[in-house]
Write a protein that holds these residues in place. Structure first.
Motif, PDB file in Angstrom:
ATOM      1  N   ASN A  33      -3.286  -8.968 -12.120  1.00 29.60           N
ATOM      2  CA  ASN A  33      -2.621  -7.851 -11.451  1.00 29.60           C
ATOM      3  C   ASN A  33      -2.138  -6.794 -12.434  1.00 29.60           C
ATOM      4  O   ASN A  33      -1.665  -7.111 -13.521  1.00 29.60           O
ATOM      5  CB  ASN A  33      -1.413  -8.349 -10.649  1.00 29.60           C
ATOM      6  N   SER A  34      -2.250  -5.549 -12.019  1.00 29.38           N
ATOM      7  CA  SER A  34      -1.767  -4.450 -12.845  1.00 29.38           C
ATOM      8  C   SER A  34      -0.243  -4.395 -12.831  1.00 29.38           C
ATOM      9  O   SER A  34       0.371  -4.329 -11.757  1.00 29.38           O
ATOM     10  CB  SER A  34      -2.314  -3.124 -12.324  1.00 29.38           C
ATOM     11  N   ALA A  35       0.347  -4.415 -14.028  1.00 30.11           N
ATOM     12  CA  ALA A  35       1.811  -4.269 -14.132  1.00 30.11           C
ATOM     13  C   ALA A  35       2.236  -2.857 -13.771  1.00 30.11           C
ATOM     14  O   ALA A  35       3.421  -2.613 -13.512  1.00 30.11           O
ATOM     15  CB  ALA A  35       2.277  -4.626 -15.537  1.00 30.11           C
ATOM     16  N   ASN A  36       1.291  -1.931 -13.725  1.00 31.29           N
ATOM     17  CA  ASN A  36       1.608  -0.570 -13.281  1.00 31.29           C
ATOM     18  C   ASN A  36       1.851  -0.528 -11.776  1.00 31.29           C
ATOM     19  O   ASN A  36       2.491   0.390 -11.272  1.00 31.29           O
ATOM     20  CB  ASN A  36       0.470   0.394 -13.642  1.00 31.29           C
ATOM     21  N   THR A  37       1.323  -1.521 -11.070  1.00 27.21           N
ATOM     22  CA  THR A  37       1.556  -1.620  -9.627  1.00 27.21           C
ATOM     23  C   THR A  37       2.831  -2.413  -9.354  1.00 27.21           C
ATOM     24  O   THR A  37       3.666  -1.996  -8.560  1.00 27.21           O
ATOM     25  CB  THR A  37       0.355  -2.308  -8.935  1.00 27.21           C
ATOM     26  N   TYR A  38       2.958  -3.557 -10.015  1.00 28.71           N
ATOM     27  CA  TYR A  38       4.161  -4.385  -9.903  1.00 28.71           C
ATOM     28  C   TYR A  38       4.609  -4.798 -11.294  1.00 28.71           C
ATOM     29  O   TYR A  38       3.933  -5.593 -11.944  1.00 28.71           O
ATOM     30  CB  TYR A  38       3.905  -5.641  -9.052  1.00 28.71           C
ATOM     31  N   GLU A  39       5.737  -4.283 -11.725  1.00 28.88           N
ATOM     32  CA  GLU A  39       6.267  -4.608 -13.050  1.00 28.88           C
ATOM     33  C   GLU A  39       6.507  -6.108 -13.199  1.00 28.88           C
ATOM     34  O   GLU A  39       6.405  -6.661 -14.294  1.00 28.88           O
ATOM     35  CB  GLU A  39       7.567  -3.830 -13.298  1.00 28.88           C
ATOM     36  N   SER A  80       3.998  -8.164 -15.290  1.00 29.46           N
ATOM     37  CA  SER A  80       3.759  -7.913 -16.709  1.00 29.46           C
ATOM     38  C   SER A  80       3.656  -9.222 -17.490  1.00 29.46           C
ATOM     39  O   SER A  80       4.120 -10.274 -17.037  1.00 29.46           O
ATOM     40  CB  SER A  80       4.892  -7.070 -17.303  1.00 29.46           C
ATOM     41  N   GLU A 115      -5.388  -8.379 -18.652  1.00 29.81           N
ATOM     42  CA  GLU A 115      -4.884  -7.002 -18.531  1.00 29.81           C
ATOM     43  C   GLU A 115      -5.982  -6.018 -18.157  1.00 29.81           C
ATOM     44  O   GLU A 115      -5.772  -5.098 -17.370  1.00 29.81           O
ATOM     45  CB  GLU A 115      -4.221  -6.570 -19.838  1.00 29.81           C
ATOM     46  N   LYS A 117      -4.019  -6.653  -7.413  1.00 24.77           N
ATOM     47  CA  LYS A 117      -3.513  -5.285  -7.595  1.00 24.77           C
ATOM     48  C   LYS A 117      -4.319  -4.591  -8.691  1.00 24.77           C
ATOM     49  O   LYS A 117      -4.082  -4.784  -9.887  1.00 24.77           O
ATOM     50  CB  LYS A 117      -2.020  -5.310  -7.947  1.00 24.77           C
ATOM     51  N   ASP A 152      -5.648  -1.735 -11.065  1.00 18.04           N
ATOM     52  CA  ASP A 152      -4.947  -0.657 -11.766  1.00 18.04           C
ATOM     53  C   ASP A 152      -5.387   0.712 -11.248  1.00 18.04           C
ATOM     54  O   ASP A 152      -6.582   0.981 -11.098  1.00 18.04           O
ATOM     55  CB  ASP A 152      -5.217  -0.746 -13.270  1.00 18.04           C
ATOM     56  N   GLY A 153      -4.415   1.547 -10.964  1.00 17.94           N
ATOM     57  CA  GLY A 153      -4.690   2.906 -10.515  1.00 17.94           C
ATOM     58  C   GLY A 153      -5.061   3.026  -9.055  1.00 17.94           C
ATOM     59  O   GLY A 153      -5.362   4.122  -8.576  1.00 17.94           O
TER      60      GLY A 153
END
Length: 195
Positions: free
Chosen positions: A74-80, A83, A104, A176, A178-179
């Motif tokens: 999962n993208s940490a940009n979507t859900y911190e 990370s 990542e 999730k 990224d982007g």
């Protein structure tokens, strides 16, 4: 080939960092009779509610020679919460009995065709896919589950029997990407079982 690995296909290799500070590839699990690779994360309620059931499955089948690898793509940009730092914290807190890897780039999720969290892939000794889909049939409300399809497949595998139900639909949150919108799925992604 569809988005998700098909039964009989080989496990794609990976080189991913783990919460224990090491980097792992497929070869690091070559000793195992069977290998379960599952896509998971920190925040998804389907994962959080079913993690202890996954722990019980791991503890039941590790002594049978099955290795378990969790991958967070999962993208940490979507859900911190997803990370790498929070992955380390979650493993420290819960001490789950599996290796927890961070994808990542999301390349490994694409290679396997991960649809949701959680999504399980069971490979035999030759690392050919023999089961993919869900564990519990109600991971959102585990106490209401009436089947554990992953455990059923594992039981058949360690007993040397054919897998009676090699495909189920994973149930959980979308990966999730990224982007992308949190609910986006690749257009070529589709349910594993139709109807």
């Amino acid at each position: 080939m569809g988005f998700t690995l098909s039964i009989g296909e080989k496990a794609p290799d990976f080189q991913l960092p783990a919460t224990d500070g090491k980097t792992y590839s497929l070869d690091d699990f070559s000793h195992a009779k069977g290998l379960v690779v599952f896509f998971t994360c920190n925040h998804c309620p389907f994962v959080v509610k079913s993690d202890e059931y996954t722990r019980a499955t791991v503890e039941k089948f590790q002594p049978e020679g099955v290795a378990f690898v969790g991958i967070n793509s999962n993208s940490a940009n979507t859900y911190e919460e997803d990370s790498f730092e929070n992955m380390v914290k979650r493993m420290d807190e819960h001490n789950f009995p599996w290796v927890y890897l961070h994808d990542e780039s999301q390349d490994v999720a694409r290679a396997y065709g991960a649809l949701r969290t959680p999504h399980f892939f069971l490979f035999n000794e030759d690392r050919e896919l023999i089961y993919t889909g869900r564990a519990l049939n109600n991971p959102g409300e585990p106490t209401e589950s009436t089947a554990n399809d992953l455990e059923n497949a594992l039981s058949e595998f360690v007993s040397g029997e054919p897998i009676s139900k090699p495909l189920t639909n994973p149930l959980g949150c979308n990966v999730k990407w990224d982007g992308k919108d949190p609910h986006w799925m690749p257009p070529e992604a589709e349910d594993l079982v139709k109807g």
